[in-house]
Design an enzyme around this catalytic site. Sequence first.
Site, PDB file in Angstrom:
ATOM      1  N   GLU A 830       0.956  -1.193  -0.148  1.00  0.00           N
ATOM      2  CA  GLU A 830       0.004  -0.157   0.134  1.00  0.00           C
ATOM      3  C   GLU A 830       0.899   1.301  -0.157  1.00  0.00           C
ATOM      4  O   GLU A 830       0.377   2.366   0.647  1.00  0.00           O
ATOM      5  CB  GLU A 830      -1.017   0.074   1.090  1.00  0.00           C
ATOM      6  CG  GLU A 830      -1.973  -1.233   1.255  1.00  0.00           C
ATOM      7  CD  GLU A 830      -2.746  -1.343   2.545  1.00  0.00           C
ATOM      8  OE1 GLU A 830      -2.360  -0.689   3.479  1.00  0.00           O
ATOM      9  OE2 GLU A 830      -3.889  -1.939   2.605  1.00  0.00           O
ATOM     10  N   GLU A 910      -7.140  -6.919  -0.859  1.00  0.00           N
ATOM     11  CA  GLU A 910      -7.773  -6.781   0.173  1.00  0.00           C
ATOM     12  C   GLU A 910      -9.150  -6.307   0.108  1.00  0.00           C
ATOM     13  O   GLU A 910      -9.540  -5.087  -0.277  1.00  0.00           O
ATOM     14  CB  GLU A 910      -7.142  -5.694   1.320  1.00  0.00           C
ATOM     15  CG  GLU A 910      -5.625  -6.077   1.685  1.00  0.00           C
ATOM     16  CD  GLU A 910      -5.211  -5.263   2.792  1.00  0.00           C
ATOM     17  OE1 GLU A 910      -5.638  -4.430   3.428  1.00  0.00           O
ATOM     18  OE2 GLU A 910      -3.740  -5.361   3.125  1.00  0.00           O
TER      19      GLU A 910
END
Length: 1515
Positions: A830, A910
């Site tokens: 991320e 995710e």
Amino acid sequence: MEKWVVLVMLLVSWKMKGGSGAKTEVRYDGRSLIIDGQRKILFSGSIHYPRSTPQEYEVTGIDQGLMWPDLIAKAKEGGVDVIQTYVFWNLHEPQPGKCIEQYDFSGRYDLVGFIKEIEAQGMYVCLRIGPFIESEWTYGGFPFWLHDIPDIVYRTDNEPFKFYMQNFTTKIVNMMKAEGLYASQGGPIILSQIENEYQNIQKAFGAAGSQYVQWAAKMAVDLNTGVPWIMCKQTDAPDPVVVRLILPHIVNVNDVYGGLPYIRSAEDIAFHVTLFIARNGSYVNYYMYHGGTNFGRTGSAYVITAYYDQAPLDEYGLLRQPKWGHLKQLHAVIKSCSTTLLQGVQRNFSLGQLQEGYVFEEDKGECVAFLINNDRENKVAVQFRNRSYELLPKSISILPDCENVNTTSNRRIVSPKQNFSSVDVWKQFQDVIPNFDHTSLKSDSLLEQMNTTKDESDYLWYILSKPTLSVQSAAHVAHAFDSGAFLERRFAGLISVQLQCSEEESLNLTNSLWGYQVGLQGEQVQVYNGQNSSDIEWSQLGNTMEQTLIWYKTTFDTPEGDGPVVLDLSSMGKGEAWVNGQSIGRYWILFHDSKGHPSQSLYHVPRSFLKDSGNVLVLVEEGGGNPLGISLDTMNMVWKTVVRVLSNTDMVDPFTVVSCGNVSYDGRSLIIDGQRKLLISASIHYPRSVPAMWPGLVQTAKEGGVDVIETYVFWNGHELSPGNYYFGGRFDLVKFAKTVQQAGMYLILRIGPFVAAEWNFGGVPVWLHYVPGTVFRTYNQPFMDDHYGFAYEPLFLVAFLQCASLPCPLNISEPMTPFCVFKILQIENEYGSYENFYKEDGKKYALWAAKMAVSQNIGVPWIMCQQWDAPDPVMITRLFTTLLQIDTCNSFYCDQFKPTSPNRPKIWTENWPGWIEELKLLQKFKTFGGRDPHRPAEDVAFSVARFFQKGGSVHNYYMYHGGTNFGRTAGGPFITTSYDYDAPIDEYGLPRLPKWGHLKELHRAIKLCEHVLLNRKNVNVPLGPSVEADVYTDSSGACAAFISNVDDKNDRTVEFRNTSYHLPAWSVSILPDCKNVVYNTAKVTSQTNVVAMTPGSLRQSDKGLKYLKWEIVKEKPGIWGTADFVKKGFVDLINTTKDTTDYLWHTTSIFVGEHEEFLTNGSKPVLLIESTGHALHAFVNQEYQGTGTGNGTHSPFTFKNPISLRAGKNEIALLCLTVGLQTAGPFYDFVGAGLTSVKIKGLNNGTIDLSSYAWTYKIGVQGEHLKLYQGDGLNNANWTSTSEPPKMQPLTWYKAIVDAPPGDEPVGLDMLHMGKGLAWLNGEEIGRYWPRRSEFKSEDCVKECDYRGKFNPDKCDTGCGEPTQRWYHVPRSWFKPSGNILVLFEEKGGDPNMIRFVRRKISGACALVAEDYPSVGLLSQDEDKTQNNKNIPFARLTCPSNTHISAVKFASFGTPSGSCGSYLKGDCHDPNSSIVVEKACLNKNDCVIKLTEENFKTNLCPGLSRKLAVEAVCS
């Protein structure tokens, strides 16, 4: 330093005159050495005997530290034929050698013993007598006394020098002869060297230099050794001395203090050695093959104590791979064709502008070729003998007979064995600054230092009488010079001393009267040998560190095992260290290189220096250091197996790890072994559960339709300190991977190594923050450096798993297994959200991380989640598929996500099914004091179905099982110990129904469409406002469709292919055959479980006691033991504890006068504290005053509380604490915590600010230090027994010995009535407990959540005003049947009598199914395809194994309302409902109730939607 040169020789034959015994003839001509008539290509390796240790050492006599035999054996195994060594004159003749006692050939100086060990292992010796050697050795190997011989000039036609040089050379030669060590005597010495690299300085001496060369050569030859003499780099050496015989091939450059390390690659060394052989070379020496250690004061100016550590055998004698293995392979290939190389005719030819070849051919047709590419940047294809060969940049391909060769790579790891962090283990002695009057040597000028000290010490005191001034000089700070012309004239020391009185005025003291003292007092009395102990007085270590000119002493036991032992001196400054009287060398940590790193922080302690116990460590510290930071470590290697292919196309091919099967991908999907795969993945983090739970969790995921288990790798759980790795217990990654493998599932390994994951410090070890110059997650060399990068050498982790026998073949000669556990790896995490904060360095770092990962040649794709600028494809191997970096999506919804390249598949790494993460740097997780987030099953299913509708191929639930943040692993800060995540499998490992069941049915519906989804592109069909269909068809006529209604309020009815379909708002229907709806995301047919936390009292294991016996230990508020330090003002909490504990005591005191008004008027002063986080407990005069705390969204807080003060002295003690470290964010590694202001308001003089007072600090609480929670530490305190433990008492340790709760259900610990603290069972860390109530009001939460519409973090919160976490998971595997030791540390006060074990039980099940719910083909749980076109809705109820449905609490077919546990009958109700359900279900573990006219009155309530609601009891 050596330079490599070309072989030039004359034909000379050597035989010893008058020799006796077996004679070996050593000859040479212009091609090679000839030994006993056989031409030889020889590989030689430099190993210097005093830079390592012999087999036995006189100090200990213990059978350890066998360095010489081991080093020689490893060199021989590596293909080395000859060991080369200098002879070190200043070691052997410390004083002019008039008698045998003045020579030293003992211990590490046992030259004869060293050569005999080489002989015993069947190798040759090249003895480089010199006696000038350079070699980065002090004074070039000359004894310093030589400097004081009258009229001497070194290394020229000077009679005094020649006299002593001849004496020493003759001494050495006669020793060798006496032992029969020359080859002409049957010994191993085949070459001797006189002088060394003299031509570099010869011109400085004019004609005298040439005369010296002639003399030295004749002197050597006349010594009649019977073997050739060589003069290195001496073109005018007379016959028969060999000129430039050997190739001293530099494997590296020695490191110096303050210099950047230089590492020469294995490929570059091999290239130049091969080139030398191709150009008719025949003798190669590696300088060094093992560098070793500059023990004591033997290193030359600024040279570090470690010598040539990057050699094929490192400083400790460990194999340095791939260098050692790569050269071993090269030696084997060269020797396999040595006959042709030595007897064939050489021919050189061009293959291109920067390419050439050499061919050696014999008359009988044998041929060897070398194809050379000198282009450093480009690989090229060349033609040779009608064949094409591809040559890599700067490489040589050898074409002999070829074979496959395996090799290995490794990295060195440090395993801490003992630290010296307690002041109690140290003693200190402050060295004395000399007094002018006590100096015996005085002069009115500044004396030259080396002439004064005679190199007996590094130190010389210059002492001025008036004004008083003492100057300590360490010459050029370190060591004597080692090379150059007129070495005897090189000087060091002070040349000028001035006192600057003002900008205009100074005082020149150069020609004042100076007194001189050589060395330090501690040196003079030899404190490191334990001698003259009466002359000094050792004292206990004080609280003040960073002192100068101080001696430290401690003792330690020898670490177990046989790994090399090192001292980590990174906390020290500059000085010297001794172990058992043996100097391990100078250390200099303060001298950093240009990147801010110490040149050396680990110092070798040979095991032969050590005794079993009672070893004495002594250090002299010059520049200021902290001995409490020293640790004793052992060195080990972690191995990586790689494949080397030596063939007729290339020799120096990139190392390749073979993939398990064939994993590739294109723009549609992953392709595994040629088959496209649609994958459902589930995040399960191995350290958030326990190994006993792993099989059940993985199996439950598989039953839920999951194909892949995904996990992060938790760096700080594995690398506890630099190089100290742990893969046991909950961190047994291998066992977890094998569990996945045994279930027949794949694994996505998200190495990171930054993981976020609400894990402490984002998964990065806290120690990394304190590596000088480190900034996390940016283009920062210390962070990227693989010395600190656990998984920034990702191959290490993969090899670790492969070495555990996971089915990944590592040799291409082995057959490929049909299945491999690894299919995807992830680097970074991320980072796209944070990259811009780091500006240009952020982008550079992202590119570096991607290239670094792909370059590891793992053999499976790498992903970078949420990285929108992941780089383009990179080819990593010609043998297998092209493997790329893939950018992926993390969000609530990823249907609109598109990879940055059309050639990359759409992957969702995710999908948050419960707790939430937003992309705008805001996080919403369950925190102490926060709310309990939830996400409806209908919305999760909607997002997944939309993702696959729009071309998704790999989907991962984060989390599928959240688990528990055991111990202090929770991050945040303020993340709860529970990491339940509202996931499909709950914290305790039970399926969360209906979420798990609803998603299971979704996965089955999607898999029914898999083939057509993956092999054809979709056609989008608009069906009205907010409604669309995506249709997939193939040439066989197969068809699948997804119809979605994204309206968040209104249901829709649409026509598709002449059939009407009803879609609830915010839902997707799946039609595997484009006709029948088998699943709708808004229609939940799965049962809902009724889960109860069944309490039970703690049961005393001692059955002879009537009541539960508690044992308690009360801690005293404030400083315990010896304070760690005293400082005016405040320190950063995290930087001080370094996360070794949550706790840091701050104490100070104030004096209250007896006339203070509050003492008589009943008022109380107010304590005002400002803190950046996270929490504190305040104590005044040992009494608890209150707690202050931040929260999960705002760590800083203000504490304001009335306090009780008395006249006189009052002690203020503040226990400041962390509640998990920052998890993520830009520059999160620099987010601190701790006090900023402490004031007391309400005194006669107003407000007193204590912020600048002197505060005394102590890290941790005493019970932690004593380890009262586990093992032997349980007995480290006097526990007080009681059946009535104190209530609401802070700083109290509680212990009880209890039985395990009955049954096999998961267990929790009910801590509702406790305050805040830590809990353990049988030494295992349950974690932080804190039943802190949510700070939110009831209106901030919802009673019922509407799944419709886009989800947001605050949409479905519960738990407002309730304890954030009441129950704490205690895994069943931690229990014994009885005698379980429960330990608690209570910080603020609670009632231990109210603690309960609870069992998490499924006590019932509910179902709510309507007539229009789809069920075509899904009636059978094991069915994977539709069987008929008739929709038969049904309700299924299942109780846990070993239980059955014992009662039906509610049943109604018609229009029931409410939810599970509160169903109500509607106006329309079939009175036979209960009878039908009881008949189908009572006394069964599992039952199905079909909504058919045979069971229910389907003509009831015409025009209304009828449904069946059931609640059953499981028992």
